[in-house]
Design an enzyme around this catalytic site. Structure first.
Site, PDB file in Angstrom:
ATOM      1  N   GLY A  75     -35.968 -72.618  34.815  1.00  0.00           N
ATOM      2  CA  GLY A  75     -36.207 -72.430  36.348  1.00  0.00           C
ATOM      3  C   GLY A  75     -36.208 -73.735  36.983  1.00  0.00           C
ATOM      4  O   GLY A  75     -35.579 -73.982  38.256  1.00  0.00           O
ATOM      5  N   GLU A 109     -34.915 -70.667  27.867  1.00  0.00           N
ATOM      6  CA  GLU A 109     -34.835 -69.585  27.930  1.00  0.00           C
ATOM      7  C   GLU A 109     -34.873 -68.860  26.770  1.00  0.00           C
ATOM      8  O   GLU A 109     -35.727 -67.895  26.254  1.00  0.00           O
ATOM      9  CB  GLU A 109     -33.995 -68.968  28.982  1.00  0.00           C
ATOM     10  N   GLU A 117     -32.881 -75.356  36.801  1.00  0.00           N
ATOM     11  CA  GLU A 117     -32.010 -74.447  37.777  1.00  0.00           C
ATOM     12  C   GLU A 117     -32.163 -75.038  39.250  1.00  0.00           C
ATOM     13  O   GLU A 117     -31.212 -74.788  40.064  1.00  0.00           O
ATOM     14  CB  GLU A 117     -32.319 -72.948  37.398  1.00  0.00           C
ATOM     15  N   ALA A 161     -39.913 -71.269  35.122  1.00  0.00           N
ATOM     16  CA  ALA A 161     -40.555 -70.098  35.691  1.00  0.00           C
ATOM     17  C   ALA A 161     -42.087 -70.058  35.180  1.00  0.00           C
ATOM     18  O   ALA A 161     -42.128 -70.739  34.280  1.00  0.00           O
ATOM     19  CB  ALA A 161     -39.766 -68.959  35.671  1.00  0.00           C
TER      20      ALA A 161
HETATM   21  N1  CO8 Z   1     -45.406 -71.509  32.956  1.00  0.00           N
HETATM   22  C1  CO8 Z   1     -46.645 -71.431  33.145  1.00  0.00           C
HETATM   23  N2  CO8 Z   1     -47.560 -72.234  32.560  1.00  0.00           N
HETATM   24  C2  CO8 Z   1     -46.842 -73.506  31.944  1.00  0.00           C
HETATM   25  C3  CO8 Z   1     -45.472 -73.603  32.034  1.00  0.00           C
HETATM   26  C4  CO8 Z   1     -44.707 -72.498  32.575  1.00  0.00           C
HETATM   27  N3  CO8 Z   1     -43.243 -72.710  32.415  1.00  0.00           N
HETATM   28  N4  CO8 Z   1     -45.215 -75.024  31.598  1.00  0.00           N
HETATM   29  C5  CO8 Z   1     -46.311 -75.484  31.006  1.00  0.00           C
HETATM   30  N5  CO8 Z   1     -47.363 -74.748  31.283  1.00  0.00           N
HETATM   31  C6  CO8 Z   1     -48.841 -74.899  31.578  1.00  0.00           C
HETATM   32  C7  CO8 Z   1     -49.363 -74.912  30.088  1.00  0.00           C
HETATM   33  O1  CO8 Z   1     -49.703 -73.477  29.788  1.00  0.00           O
HETATM   34  C8  CO8 Z   1     -50.693 -75.798  30.037  1.00  0.00           C
HETATM   35  O2  CO8 Z   1     -51.504 -74.857  30.734  1.00  0.00           O
HETATM   36  P1  CO8 Z   1     -53.067 -75.094  29.947  1.00  0.00           P
HETATM   37  O3  CO8 Z   1     -53.466 -76.471  29.997  1.00  0.00           O
HETATM   38  O4  CO8 Z   1     -53.955 -73.915  30.851  1.00  0.00           O
HETATM   39  O5  CO8 Z   1     -52.829 -74.632  28.610  1.00  0.00           O
HETATM   40  C9  CO8 Z   1     -50.198 -76.595  30.935  1.00  0.00           C
HETATM   41  O6  CO8 Z   1     -49.220 -76.289  32.053  1.00  0.00           O
HETATM   42  C10 CO8 Z   1     -49.430 -78.037  30.491  1.00  0.00           C
HETATM   43  O7  CO8 Z   1     -48.579 -77.665  29.385  1.00  0.00           O
HETATM   44  P2  CO8 Z   1     -48.661 -78.106  28.001  1.00  0.00           P
HETATM   45  O8  CO8 Z   1     -50.048 -78.243  27.446  1.00  0.00           O
HETATM   46  O9  CO8 Z   1     -47.812 -77.085  27.258  1.00  0.00           O
HETATM   47  O10 CO8 Z   1     -48.071 -79.442  28.166  1.00  0.00           O
HETATM   48  P3  CO8 Z   1     -47.205 -80.381  26.758  1.00  0.00           P
HETATM   49  O11 CO8 Z   1     -47.105 -81.713  27.335  1.00  0.00           O
HETATM   50  O12 CO8 Z   1     -47.855 -80.322  25.623  1.00  0.00           O
HETATM   51  O13 CO8 Z   1     -45.782 -79.493  26.800  1.00  0.00           O
HETATM   52  C11 CO8 Z   1     -43.904 -78.896  27.821  1.00  0.00           C
HETATM   53  C12 CO8 Z   1     -44.918 -79.589  27.919  1.00  0.00           C
HETATM   54  C13 CO8 Z   1     -42.956 -79.151  26.588  1.00  0.00           C
HETATM   55  C14 CO8 Z   1     -43.128 -78.663  29.038  1.00  0.00           C
HETATM   56  C15 CO8 Z   1     -44.406 -77.343  27.441  1.00  0.00           C
HETATM   57  O14 CO8 Z   1     -45.321 -76.891  28.568  1.00  0.00           O
HETATM   58  C16 CO8 Z   1     -43.406 -76.224  27.634  1.00  0.00           C
HETATM   59  O15 CO8 Z   1     -42.557 -75.910  26.672  1.00  0.00           O
HETATM   60  N6  CO8 Z   1     -43.283 -75.224  28.782  1.00  0.00           N
HETATM   61  C17 CO8 Z   1     -42.531 -74.358  29.066  1.00  0.00           C
HETATM   62  C18 CO8 Z   1     -41.227 -74.564  29.255  1.00  0.00           C
HETATM   63  C19 CO8 Z   1     -40.042 -73.389  29.547  1.00  0.00           C
HETATM   64  O16 CO8 Z   1     -40.055 -72.957  28.327  1.00  0.00           O
HETATM   65  N7  CO8 Z   1     -39.685 -73.356  30.529  1.00  0.00           N
HETATM   66  C20 CO8 Z   1     -38.917 -72.275  30.553  1.00  0.00           C
HETATM   67  C21 CO8 Z   1     -39.388 -71.166  31.185  1.00  0.00           C
HETATM   68  S1  CO8 Z   1     -38.293 -69.682  31.207  1.00  0.00           S
HETATM   69  C22 CO8 Z   1     -37.589 -69.993  32.865  1.00  0.00           C
HETATM   70  O17 CO8 Z   1     -37.840 -70.799  33.542  1.00  0.00           O
HETATM   71  C23 CO8 Z   1     -36.698 -68.765  33.174  1.00  0.00           C
HETATM   72  C24 CO8 Z   1     -36.065 -68.884  34.679  1.00  0.00           C
HETATM   73  C25 CO8 Z   1     -35.379 -67.685  35.139  1.00  0.00           C
HETATM   74  C26 CO8 Z   1     -36.443 -66.647  35.379  1.00  0.00           C
HETATM   75  C27 CO8 Z   1     -36.003 -65.293  35.902  1.00  0.00           C
HETATM   76  C28 CO8 Z   1     -36.957 -64.342  36.492  1.00  0.00           C
HETATM   77  C29 CO8 Z   1     -37.442 -63.502  35.519  1.00  0.00           C
END
Ligand code: CO8
Length: 270
Positions: A120, A143, A123, A75
């Protein structure tokens, strides 16, 4: 078949296959509310295809992610920081409704996971009939590391796929696992060297399925969804009804006739 241009996804059609590409590579294809809006619109269009008289122009759907790094990294965390509990509920239930609609499509849907499938993203892949992945793909439900819980079906579908024990470990640790391990757990069906091989394999599988009766495929998909989690005797009763229903179709008449005539069947699709 032509699709409109969306801001966060791309849709294309070729040889009976619709390919949906999540297209926000700058945010690792995170599932923003705009992605939910775009998927919602696209599913309306797709569902309409199955209701028209042109027959079965679409025989399968593949969902993948744009860019080299991600299927979808979850998400959209940036958007979620500003959400009220009510907005979070709305976001969750809207995306959940989309996953149910994907499961209700009468054709197979394959998730072609080409990088991170986290939260997500994992999922969404779980709402597809099955998952193919590249060697570099990884899966996880991080999460809890954000103080969150799954909201797009992960607490339900992950345990259906890998069993409650493995699902609990993944959900409690937030750990990321590689495609090879995901395949050992039964989360992933097959692993391919790169994105090109992944998409080619998904297309080949849809083509193989398209050689069979579309009404039978739709019935198998629906029956499997209806029997899931039910007591065996209830499931068997549902299966018997589905079996009976097959005998009302022209596809069944054609399939059995062609077998006995030693011919290739030409399924009319009804
Ligand atoms: N949301 C928004 N932006 C994101 C997300 C995300 N989930 N993941 C990555 N990005 C963005 C980063 O902020 C970054 O943006 P910027 O260049 O502007 O800083 C860009 O994408 C590239 O990401 P990274 O620089 O972090 O790339 P890395 O290669 O260093 O890392 C990772 C890759 C490991 C995937 C890392 O980006 C990460 O950990 N991302 C988040 C993963 C995560 O925690 N996902 C779960 C989110 S919660 C969820 O999905 C719950 C679902 C249910 C929701 C229910 C509704 C409320």
């Amino acid at each position: 078949m032509q699709f409109k241009e969306y801001s966060t996804i791309q849709a294309s059609y070729a040889q009976s296959l619709v390919t949906i590409t999540l297209n926000r590579p700058e945010a690792l294809n995170a599932l923003s509310t705009q992605v939910v809006d775009d998927l919602d619109h696209l599913l309306n269009v797709l569902e309409g295809e199955f209701g028209n008289d042109d027959g079965w122009q679409v025989r399968g759907v593949v969902i993948t992610g744009a860019g080299e790094k991600a299927f979808a990294a979850g998400a959209d965390i940036r958007e979620m920081t500003a959400m009220t509990p009510g907005q979070a509920w709305d976001y969750s239930t809207r995306m959940q409704a989309l996953t149910l609609r994907l499961e209700s499509l009468p054709v197979p849907v394959i998730a072609a996971v080409n990088g991170f499938a986290l939260g997500g993203g994992c999922e969404l892949a779980l709402a597809c009939d099955f998952i193919y992945a590249t060697e570099s793909a990884s899966f996880g439900q991080p999460e809890v590391s954000l103080g969150l819980v799954p909201g797009f079906g992960g607490s339900v579908r992950l345990q259906q796929r890998v069993g409650p024990s493995q699902a609990r470990e993944l959900l409690f640790t937030g750990r990321r696992i590689r495609a090879e391990q995901a395949q050992r757990l039964g989360l992933v069906n097959a692993v391919f060297g790169d994105r090109e091989a992944l998409l080619a394999a998904a297309g080949k599988t849809i083509a193989e399925i398209a050689g069979h009766s579309p009404t039978a495929i739709a019935a198998v998909k629906e029956t499997m969804a209806r029997v899931e989690g039910r007591p065996t005797s209830d499931g068997l009763a549902i299966e018997a009804d589905s079996f009976k229903q097959a005998f009302t179709t022209s596809d069944m008449r054609e399939g059995t006739r062609a077998f006995l005539a030693k011919e290739k069947p030409a399924f009319p699709g009804n």
